[in-house]
Design a protein around this motif. Structure first.
Motif, short mmCIF file in Angstrom:
data_model
loop_
_atom_site.label_atom_id
_atom_site.label_comp_id
_atom_site.label_asym_id
_atom_site.label_seq_id
_atom_site.Cartn_x
_atom_site.Cartn_y
_atom_site.Cartn_z
N MET A 102 35.04 28.93 64.23
CA MET A 102 35.98 29.29 65.57
C MET A 102 35.38 30.03 66.91
SD MET A 102 39.31 32.35 64.72
CE MET A 102 38.51 33.54 65.36
N VAL A 103 36.19 29.52 67.75
CA VAL A 103 35.69 30.83 68.74
C VAL A 103 37.21 31.16 70.17
CG1 VAL A 103 34.03 28.72 69.63
CG2 VAL A 103 36.25 28.45 70.44
N LYS A 104 36.42 32.30 69.94
CA LYS A 104 37.99 33.41 70.96
C LYS A 104 37.86 33.21 72.66
CE LYS A 104 40.52 36.84 70.37
NZ LYS A 104 40.87 38.75 69.72
N TYR A 105 38.10 32.68 73.35
CA TYR A 105 38.33 33.82 74.59
C TYR A 105 39.83 34.26 74.79
CZ TYR A 105 36.87 33.47 79.80
OH TYR A 105 37.17 33.70 81.21
N LYS A 106 39.52 35.44 74.88
CA LYS A 106 40.75 36.13 75.38
C LYS A 106 41.56 35.77 74.59
CE LYS A 106 39.53 36.49 80.80
NZ LYS A 106 40.22 36.09 81.67
N LYS A 108 43.55 33.07 73.59
CA LYS A 108 43.25 31.96 72.90
C LYS A 108 42.14 31.51 72.02
CE LYS A 108 46.09 30.19 76.44
NZ LYS A 108 47.64 29.53 75.87
N GLN A 109 42.08 30.14 71.23
CA GLN A 109 41.52 30.82 69.83
C GLN A 109 41.09 29.37 69.41
OE1 GLN A 109 43.00 32.88 66.80
NE2 GLN A 109 43.16 34.59 67.58
N ALA A 110 40.40 27.99 69.36
CA ALA A 110 40.29 27.46 68.87
C ALA A 110 38.79 26.84 67.79
CB ALA A 110 40.04 26.17 69.65
N ILE A 111 39.06 25.65 66.39
CA ILE A 111 38.35 25.30 65.84
C ILE A 111 37.40 24.12 66.84
CG2 ILE A 111 37.53 24.43 63.77
CD1 ILE A 111 39.11 27.11 63.31
N VAL A 154 37.36 23.44 76.84
CA VAL A 154 37.50 24.32 78.26
C VAL A 154 39.56 24.08 78.31
CG1 VAL A 154 37.41 24.71 80.39
CG2 VAL A 154 35.00 24.10 78.53
N LYS A 155 40.31 22.67 78.48
CA LYS A 155 41.40 23.11 78.83
C LYS A 155 42.33 23.66 77.62
CE LYS A 155 41.32 18.85 81.28
NZ LYS A 155 41.84 17.22 81.75
N GLN A 156 41.55 23.52 76.20
CA GLN A 156 42.56 24.33 75.47
C GLN A 156 42.24 25.61 75.01
OE1 GLN A 156 41.50 23.19 71.32
NE2 GLN A 156 41.21 21.41 71.82
N LEU A 157 40.74 26.60 75.35
CA LEU A 157 40.61 27.60 75.77
C LEU A 157 41.19 28.72 76.94
CD1 LEU A 157 37.23 28.33 73.88
CD2 LEU A 157 39.30 28.65 73.21
N ASN A 158 41.45 27.81 77.78
CA ASN A 158 41.75 28.14 79.48
C ASN A 158 41.00 28.77 80.05
OD1 ASN A 158 43.76 28.33 81.36
ND2 ASN A 158 44.85 29.78 80.67
N CYS A 159 39.45 28.94 79.76
CA CYS A 159 38.50 29.65 80.50
C CYS A 159 37.75 29.29 81.67
CB CYS A 159 37.11 30.12 79.00
SG CYS A 159 36.85 28.31 78.82
N SER A 209 36.28 19.36 71.37
CA SER A 209 35.65 20.46 69.81
C SER A 209 34.24 20.73 70.59
CB SER A 209 35.33 19.49 68.89
OG SER A 209 34.98 18.88 68.76
N PHE A 210 33.32 20.05 71.06
CA PHE A 210 31.52 20.17 71.35
C PHE A 210 31.45 21.71 72.30
CE2 PHE A 210 31.45 16.84 67.99
CZ PHE A 210 29.70 17.59 67.41
#
Length: 408
Positions: A102-106, A108-111, A154-159, A209-210
């Motif tokens: 699981m990754v988190k940027y601010k 936003k989270q994603a698997i 990158v788009k999912q996390l909006n980073c 995802s990668f």
């Protein structure tokens, strides 16, 4: 020359008494030609799409991949690695380790799928060709580790491509029970930073995802020491992949599987082959429908040549010879239609391949601007045999029936 074939050739190419018979014969040939042309072009387009998808995978996936038949990870044998790296057809060999995190940027989270690689990963595949941004591919600089992410993630996390804050990575601990009072204690935690670049494979399973990062970071995060999930290889230019695959399989033994690019992406290529087969079957049915025109042409020809056939029978020709004459006439019509259709299809495919006349019209958002085509000699041979066999099977019984009814 074989007697029925000689007469059939004269009947096929000579001018008939009634001009309508010539028109029907021409229609029969044109119908078969256009159906055959459609088969050639459709199969070639599927080949072109297959090549594009394969090239997009080979920018990320290795040509050969060694994985364990049981379990997610394994400890590589040093003697086997030495033997594989010593093969003259092996250009690059690298170890990789990947797992879900699981990754988190601010906020936003994603698997994501975290893949650890070493410095040889860039030369393993054409990874540099799919990198975008102002940065370069980096794993670590001795102080921090870097993460090269897919554009979709990158788009999912909006980073953004060059994110400033650290990317937080969480992986469940492999050992121990989950602490329900403090669930965060059941996760290993790490930080990754942006090298200023992202990759775009063109396949959602990678782009969305990668994350590519340092192998040691992934091992530490997952709680491994020397384990890997795969050993990936690139063959030397001009090497026989099949032969190299067999040699590696002999070295690693039955506990491991050696996968080529088609086996690594078997689901994708299986779907393409199924769609190609279904399209081929539908087009073969169109060929059978076009063959019905050949039956009409043969019937008109039998009526037109009835007097000539009486003379031929008086000269000693038997009924089966008469039937063979008109079967040969249908065979010649199908041969003309198949050859002309294949020739026309190949010419149109080559024009599309070199000039890209038919485009997608979406501003180049797809992996190619124009429809990709690749003419396969094997497909051409199968199409030719299919057309000839389909026509002969279609006209066999009607021709025998017409000869028996009309000649009697």
């Amino acid at each position: 020359m074989f007697f029925p074939l000689y007469i059939a050739r004269r009947y096929t190419f000579s001018k008939k008494k009634h001009n309508a018979i010539n028109i029907i014969s021409a229609i029969s040939i044109c119908g078969l030609a256009f159906a055959t042309m459609a088969m050639v072009m459709t199969m070639s387009i599927f080949n072109g799409f297959s090549d594009i998808i394969e090239s997009s995978f080979t920018n990320f996936d290795p040509q050969l991949k060694i994985v364990a038949r049981q379990g997610k990870v394994f400890t590589p044998d040093s003697s086997a690695l030495s033997a594989i790296s010593g093969l003259p057809d092996v250009a690059v060999m690298t170890q990789t380790l990947q797992d879900n995190v699981m990754v988190k940027y601010k906020d936003k989270q994603a698997i994501a799928t975290l893949k650890g690689v070493d410095s040889t990963f860039v030369s393993l595949a054409s990874f540099g060709q799919i990198l975008y941004g102002n940065g370069r591919f980096m794993l670590d600089d001795g102080v921090v580790q870097y993460a090269t992410m897919g554009i979709g993630l990158v788009k999912q996390l909006n980073c953004g491509i060059k994110f400033l804050d650290a990317l937080e990575v969480y992986a469940p601990k492999r050992k121990g029970r989950v602490n329900m009072a403090n669930p965060a204690a059941s996760f290993n935690h790490g930080y990754l930073y942006s090298p200023g670049s992202v990759f775009i494979v063109g396949q959602p399973q990678y782009d969305e995802s990668f994350i590519i990062t340092d192998l040691d970071f992934v091992r530490h995060l997952m709680g491994y020491t020397g384990e890997v999930s795969a050993i990936e290889l690139r063959a030397a230019p001009g090497a026989d992949i099949g032969l190299l695959k067999a040699k590696i399989r002999d070295i690693v033994g039955d506990r491991f599987a050696v996968l080529d690019i088609y086996e690594q992406q078997s689901d994708v290529f299986k779907v393409i082959n199924i769609e190609k087969l279904i399209s081929f079957i539908f087009l073969a049915l169109i060929v059978i429908i076009a063959a019905l025109n050949v039956i009409g042409s043969i019937a008109m020809l039998i009526i037109d040549k009835r007097d000539d056939l009486k003379t031929i029978r008086c000269l000693g020709a038997q009924r089966r010879d008469i039937v063979r004459i008109f079967l040969m006439d249908g065979w010649l019509i199908s041969l003309l239609g198949a050859v002309s259709g294949i020739a026309l299809g190949i010419v149109l495919c080559l024009v599309q391949q070199h000039f890209g006349i038919i485009s997608f019209g979406d501003g180049g958002t797809f992996m190619a601007e124009a429809y990709p085509v690749r003419v396969s000699p094997g497909d051409v041979g199968i199409i030719f045999v299919t057309v000839i066999v389909a026509v002969m099977l279609t006209i066999w019984l009607p021709t025998r029936y017409l000869c028996r009814r009309l000649l009697d």
